[in-house]
Scaffold this motif. Structure first.
Motif, mmCIF file in Angstrom:
data_model
loop_
_atom_site.group_PDB
_atom_site.id
_atom_site.type_symbol
_atom_site.label_atom_id
_atom_site.label_comp_id
_atom_site.label_asym_id
_atom_site.label_seq_id
_atom_site.Cartn_x
_atom_site.Cartn_y
_atom_site.Cartn_z
ATOM 1 N N UNK A 35 0.429 -1.445 0.002
ATOM 2 C CA UNK A 35 0.524 0.433 -0.673
ATOM 3 C C UNK A 35 0.699 1.069 0.164
ATOM 4 N N UNK A 36 0.537 1.847 -0.993
ATOM 5 C CA UNK A 36 1.336 3.478 -1.136
ATOM 6 C C UNK A 36 0.895 4.127 -0.731
ATOM 7 N N UNK A 37 1.080 4.479 0.452
ATOM 8 C CA UNK A 37 -0.133 5.882 1.204
ATOM 9 C C UNK A 37 1.142 6.535 1.938
ATOM 10 N N UNK A 38 0.334 7.229 2.373
ATOM 11 C CA UNK A 38 1.816 9.009 3.033
ATOM 12 C C UNK A 38 2.443 8.017 3.985
ATOM 13 N N UNK A 43 9.512 7.277 1.934
ATOM 14 C CA UNK A 43 10.401 6.443 1.486
ATOM 15 C C UNK A 43 10.789 5.902 0.221
ATOM 16 N N UNK A 44 9.217 5.879 -0.547
ATOM 17 C CA UNK A 44 9.300 5.844 -2.414
ATOM 18 C C UNK A 44 10.625 7.047 -3.006
ATOM 19 N N UNK A 45 10.014 7.984 -2.831
ATOM 20 C CA UNK A 45 10.501 8.619 -3.402
ATOM 21 C C UNK A 45 11.671 9.440 -3.469
ATOM 22 N N UNK A 46 12.493 8.424 -1.486
ATOM 23 C CA UNK A 46 14.184 8.399 -1.185
ATOM 24 C C UNK A 46 15.109 7.967 -2.610
ATOM 25 N N UNK A 72 -0.245 10.469 -1.978
ATOM 26 C CA UNK A 72 0.237 10.414 -1.531
ATOM 27 C C UNK A 72 1.136 9.582 -2.734
ATOM 28 N N UNK A 73 0.641 8.710 -2.649
ATOM 29 C CA UNK A 73 1.193 7.881 -4.071
ATOM 30 C C UNK A 73 1.516 8.696 -5.382
ATOM 31 N N UNK A 74 0.493 8.630 -5.894
ATOM 32 C CA UNK A 74 -0.083 9.511 -7.227
ATOM 33 C C UNK A 74 1.218 10.835 -7.147
ATOM 34 N N UNK A 75 1.607 11.482 -6.483
ATOM 35 C CA UNK A 75 2.518 12.494 -6.255
ATOM 36 C C UNK A 75 3.524 11.750 -6.565
ATOM 37 N N UNK A 76 4.221 10.764 -5.966
ATOM 38 C CA UNK A 76 5.216 9.954 -5.857
ATOM 39 C C UNK A 76 5.967 9.482 -7.664
ATOM 40 N N UNK A 77 5.003 9.006 -8.335
ATOM 41 C CA UNK A 77 4.729 8.947 -9.959
ATOM 42 C C UNK A 77 4.809 10.673 -10.513
ATOM 43 N N UNK A 78 3.996 11.035 -9.918
ATOM 44 C CA UNK A 78 3.524 12.814 -10.629
ATOM 45 C C UNK A 78 5.476 13.565 -10.782
ATOM 46 N N UNK A 79 6.034 12.975 -9.989
ATOM 47 C CA UNK A 79 7.391 14.234 -9.184
ATOM 48 C C UNK A 79 8.801 13.279 -10.298
ATOM 49 N N UNK A 80 8.002 12.049 -10.326
ATOM 50 C CA UNK A 80 9.239 11.321 -11.487
ATOM 51 C C UNK A 80 7.976 11.626 -12.390
#
Length: 113
Positions: A35-38, A43-46, A72-80
């Motif tokens: 589960x990729x949440x807040x 950790x995922x972003x790092x 929060x998970x969507x934000x990680x993907x979009x930041x990439x």
């Protein structure tokens, strides 16, 4: 004190792993599971930032084992997408695919079955 559910998994709720050798043409593959949440977004972003430490034009997220993702998970993907030319999402579940569609983000990723 509440009894523990005997069927509850003792595995972590979220796991991220980088596999430099799994991508085509030397692309980095980031495998997300659970589960990729807040709780796991930082950790995922790092991990993504570390994986992109050397210049790359493409990044693949393997979502085969990703069960849930919040904003929060969507934000990680979009930041990439701001760090590489192409972000591929491999094997998103129907739920994850629908979430990206509702958010209007399907067109910024390459989705593969």
């Amino acid at each position: 004190m509440a009894d523990l559910d005997e069927n509850a998994s003792l595995e972590p709720q979220f796991c991220v792993h980088v596999d430099d050798a799994a991508g085509a043409n030397g692309d980095v593959v980031v495998r997300l599971s659970g589960d990729l949440d807040i709780a796991g977004a930082d950790e995922a972003r790092a991990v993504v930032d570390q994986a992109l430490g050397q210049p790359r034009s493409r990044l693949t997220f393997d979502l085969t084992d990703l069960r849930f993702m919040d904003s929060s998970g969507i934000a990680v993907l979009v930041a990439a997408t701001q760090k590489v030319d192409t972000v591929t999402l491999r094997n998103p579940s129907p739920v994850i695919r629908r979430l990206l569609t509702i958010a209007g983000l399907v067109d910024i990723f390459v989705l593969t079955p």
